[in-house]
Enzyme design. Structure first.
Site, short mmCIF file in Angstrom:
data_model
loop_
_atom_site.label_atom_id
_atom_site.label_comp_id
_atom_site.label_asym_id
_atom_site.label_seq_id
_atom_site.Cartn_x
_atom_site.Cartn_y
_atom_site.Cartn_z
N THR A 176 0.83 -1.21 0.00
CA THR A 176 0.00 0.00 0.00
C THR A 176 0.86 1.26 0.00
OG1 THR A 176 -1.88 -1.09 1.00
CG2 THR A 176 -1.71 1.26 1.39
N THR A 199 1.66 -4.52 4.03
CA THR A 199 1.48 -4.91 5.43
C THR A 199 0.87 -6.31 5.58
OG1 THR A 199 -0.70 -3.85 5.50
CG2 THR A 199 1.20 -2.53 6.22
N1 ASP Z 1 -2.72 -5.27 0.51
C1 ASP Z 1 -1.61 -4.46 0.90
C2 ASP Z 1 -0.33 -5.28 0.84
O1 ASP Z 1 -0.03 -6.02 1.74
C3 ASP Z 1 -1.83 -3.94 2.26
C4 ASP Z 1 -0.79 -2.97 2.72
O2 ASP Z 1 0.28 -2.84 2.21
O3 ASP Z 1 -1.10 -2.28 3.72
O4 ASP Z 1 0.38 -5.16 -0.11
#
Ligand code: ASP
Length: 343
Positions: free
Chosen positions: A12, A86
């Site tokens: 993200t 994340t």
């Molecule tokens: N869907 C995203 C990922 O893990 C979530 C994030 O980065 O917060 O790439």
């Protein structure tokens, strides 16, 4: 001047709106430009890949591991920052941690809000990660998020969208980043690192199977049939299942599959308390209990032990060492943390 290598992998923190949802697309330099770099810190960016982290494979994680070791081969480098999605950040961070024997830290960070959000958390998290990368010593791989520094081991994503996304359900953070300084609260024992796997190593299949009421052994057996060399059984409570699954574990272990037991409960350790298919029987069937490691990281421990060793017996020895809840630690005089810098 302090030198930090930032390895960009997507997530993200590198995502923008695509018309129907968010996806990672920004290069590392664009991520970095979203915020400020601490004073007296010079950054070199490595664009490793740009994916949302739910799409990561072991192959990606091996490439990341080698990129970290390549960066640290330069004695001028003070620390490494990895920007990462994340969703599986706790897996990649723990993976890197298990192979990390360098005094310089590897700091994982990301964001809950996309790069193009006006009030996003990308800039602050990245700034704090850079500060931590030039401040910590002998802390291994850590996760810096929302002003807190967590040891990779034991830390999990605890909220799907909240900015305070990470935490260790079984312990406090290592430190905090406030007002441009890192303050350290506690040390976590470090284990000796695993030997680095060869580049392009074959990647063993390691599956996770969750227990629940009315579960039979069909999915567990299917993992064995699919060629799993390791399986994490996510038990209920303190790591319990039922007699049918305990039998399936015994068959799998006899066939050379490493089985580890974690729990679907958010906090606390698995423990050999119950028989009748509980952790007492699973351990007797040859499964290893993973302490407080939650399922994603228990899987990474099994995977890393398999990747680091050539044969089943040595993988077992390494896995027991990784799971040891009272590891030998370096003498206190060899552990130190330096004060935060930059304002
Ligand atoms: N869907 C995203 C990922 O893990 C979530 C994030 O980065 O917060 O790439």
């Amino acid at each position: 001047m302090r030198h930090v290598v930032v390895i960009s992998t997507g997530g993200t923190i590198a995502s923008r709106w695509q018309g129907d949802g968010y996806a990672a697309e920004a290069a590392g330099r664009e991520v970095l430009e979203a915020g400020a770099v601490p004073q007296d810190v010079e950054v070199r960016v490595v664009d490793l890949f740009t994916v949302n982290s739910s799409r990561l494979t072991t192959d990606h994680q091996l490439r990341l591991l080698h990129a970290v070791h390549d960066a640290l081969a330069d004695p001028e480098v003070d620390g490494v920052v990895v920007t990462h999605g994340t969703d599986t950040l706790e897996e990649s961070a723990f993976f890197v941690d298990l192979f990390h024997g360098d005094r310089r830290p590897v700091v994982f960070t990301g964001a809950q809000q996309p790069l193009d959000a006006a009030d996003g958390d990308a800039a602050g998290n990245l700034y704090d990660a850079l500060l931590t990368a030039v401040s910590g010593r002998d802390i291994g791989a850590v996760i810096v998020f929302a002003g807190q520094v967590f040891a990779a081991r034991g830390t999990v994503k605890r909220h799907t969208v909240n900015a305070r996304a990470f935490g260790d359900p079984d312990g406090p953070p290592l430190g905090r980043v406030e007002f441009g300084r890192v303050s350290w609260g506690r040390r976590q024992p470090r284990r000796a690192p695993l030997p680095l796997p060869e580049r392009g190593s074959a990647t063993p299949r390691v599956d996770i199977v969750m227990h629940h009421s009315d579960a039979d052994s069909v999915l567990f057996d299917a993992a064995v049939s699919a060629g799993a060399r390791g399986i994490v059984l996510v038990g209920t409570g303190a790591g319990n299942a039922n007699p049918e699954i305990a039998d399936a574990v015994r068959r799998a272990v006899a066939g050379g599959v490493r089985v580890a037991v974690s729990t679907r409960v958010a906090a606390g350790a698995v423990a050999p308390l119950y028989t009748g298919g509980g952790a007492v029987d699973l351990a007797a069937a040859g499964a290893l209990l993973t302490g407080t490691l939650k399922p994603g990281q228990a899987r990474i421990a099994v995977l890393a032990a398999l990747l680091a060793t050539g044969d089943a017996a040595s993988a077992d020895v390494e896995l027991r060492r990784l799971l040891d809840t009272a590891p030998k630690t370096a003498p206190a005089s060899e552990l130190y943390l330096v004060d935060g810098v930059g304002h």
